[in-house]
Design a protein around this motif. Sequence first.
Motif, short mmCIF file in Angstrom:
data_model
loop_
_atom_site.label_atom_id
_atom_site.label_comp_id
_atom_site.label_asym_id
_atom_site.label_seq_id
_atom_site.Cartn_x
_atom_site.Cartn_y
_atom_site.Cartn_z
N SER A 50 8.96 -15.47 3.80
CA SER A 50 7.65 -14.89 4.08
C SER A 50 7.70 -13.91 5.26
O SER A 50 6.88 -13.01 5.36
CB SER A 50 6.62 -15.98 4.35
N ASP B 200 -3.28 -25.35 5.26
CA ASP B 200 -2.03 -24.64 5.02
C ASP B 200 -0.85 -25.50 5.42
O ASP B 200 -0.93 -26.31 6.34
CB ASP B 200 -1.99 -23.32 5.80
N CYS C 142 5.71 -23.66 6.27
CA CYS C 142 5.91 -22.31 5.74
C CYS C 142 4.65 -21.45 5.85
O CYS C 142 4.74 -20.23 5.87
CB CYS C 142 6.37 -22.36 4.29
N LYS D 192 9.04 -11.48 -3.31
CA LYS D 192 9.01 -12.78 -2.63
C LYS D 192 8.47 -13.86 -3.56
O LYS D 192 8.98 -14.98 -3.58
CB LYS D 192 8.15 -12.69 -1.37
N ASP D 193 7.44 -13.53 -4.34
CA ASP D 193 6.88 -14.50 -5.29
C ASP D 193 7.95 -14.99 -6.26
O ASP D 193 8.04 -16.17 -6.56
CB ASP D 193 5.72 -13.89 -6.07
N VAL E 183 10.36 -17.39 -4.47
CA VAL E 183 9.74 -18.69 -4.27
C VAL E 183 9.75 -19.48 -5.58
O VAL E 183 10.06 -20.67 -5.59
CB VAL E 183 8.30 -18.56 -3.72
N ARG F 97 -7.90 -18.97 -2.61
CA ARG F 97 -6.74 -19.80 -2.27
C ARG F 97 -6.83 -21.04 -3.14
O ARG F 97 -7.91 -21.60 -3.32
CB ARG F 97 -6.73 -20.14 -0.80
N MET G 64 2.45 -14.49 -2.49
CA MET G 64 2.40 -13.83 -1.19
C MET G 64 1.63 -12.53 -1.27
O MET G 64 1.54 -11.80 -0.31
CB MET G 64 3.82 -13.62 -0.67
N ILE H 276 11.24 -20.84 2.41
CA ILE H 276 10.03 -20.08 2.10
C ILE H 276 9.49 -19.42 3.36
O ILE H 276 9.05 -18.27 3.33
CB ILE H 276 8.97 -20.97 1.42
N LYS H 277 9.56 -20.11 4.50
CA LYS H 277 9.11 -19.54 5.78
C LYS H 277 9.94 -18.30 6.12
O LYS H 277 9.40 -17.24 6.46
CB LYS H 277 9.23 -20.59 6.89
N VAL I 66 2.64 -20.79 3.57
CA VAL I 66 2.41 -20.09 2.31
C VAL I 66 1.54 -20.93 1.38
O VAL I 66 0.60 -20.44 0.78
CB VAL I 66 3.75 -19.72 1.64
N TYR I 67 1.88 -22.20 1.24
CA TYR I 67 1.09 -23.09 0.38
C TYR I 67 -0.19 -23.50 1.08
O TYR I 67 -0.21 -23.67 2.31
CB TYR I 67 1.88 -24.35 0.04
#
Length: 110
Positions: free
Chosen positions: A92, A57, A61, A102-103, A106, A43, A37, A88-89, A63-64
């Motif tokens: 974030s 994406d 979430c 946060k990382d 996750v 990416r 994050m 995860i959502k 994120v991924y």
Amino acid sequence: FYISHIEGKGRGAVAKRDIGSGEVVGVQSPVVIAPTMVEQEERFCGRCLRECEKGTDCQGCGVYSYCSDDCRQAHKAELHPQDICKEIKKLSENTDLTAQQKDWIVLLLQ
């Protein structure tokens, strides 16, 4: 290869012969794959780790990222089920934690 103590560096693998330029000397799968994050320009696909210029994406979430719909679907089935995606959502969107914190969360969720 053999393992040896290298003065000033510690233990390490030492080649028993000359290794040519570009020669593959080992292949290893990653132990952990997790998104970050922390803001980054690059990416990477959450499944195969290829760089994603036009990644897809995760719609749940966000994120991924994925390099293809095939990778997205496979990752969802293998390691990114809907319940994890929802957590995860929420994570974030949490403003009380740093990106690094946060990382780590996750990573633990996976």
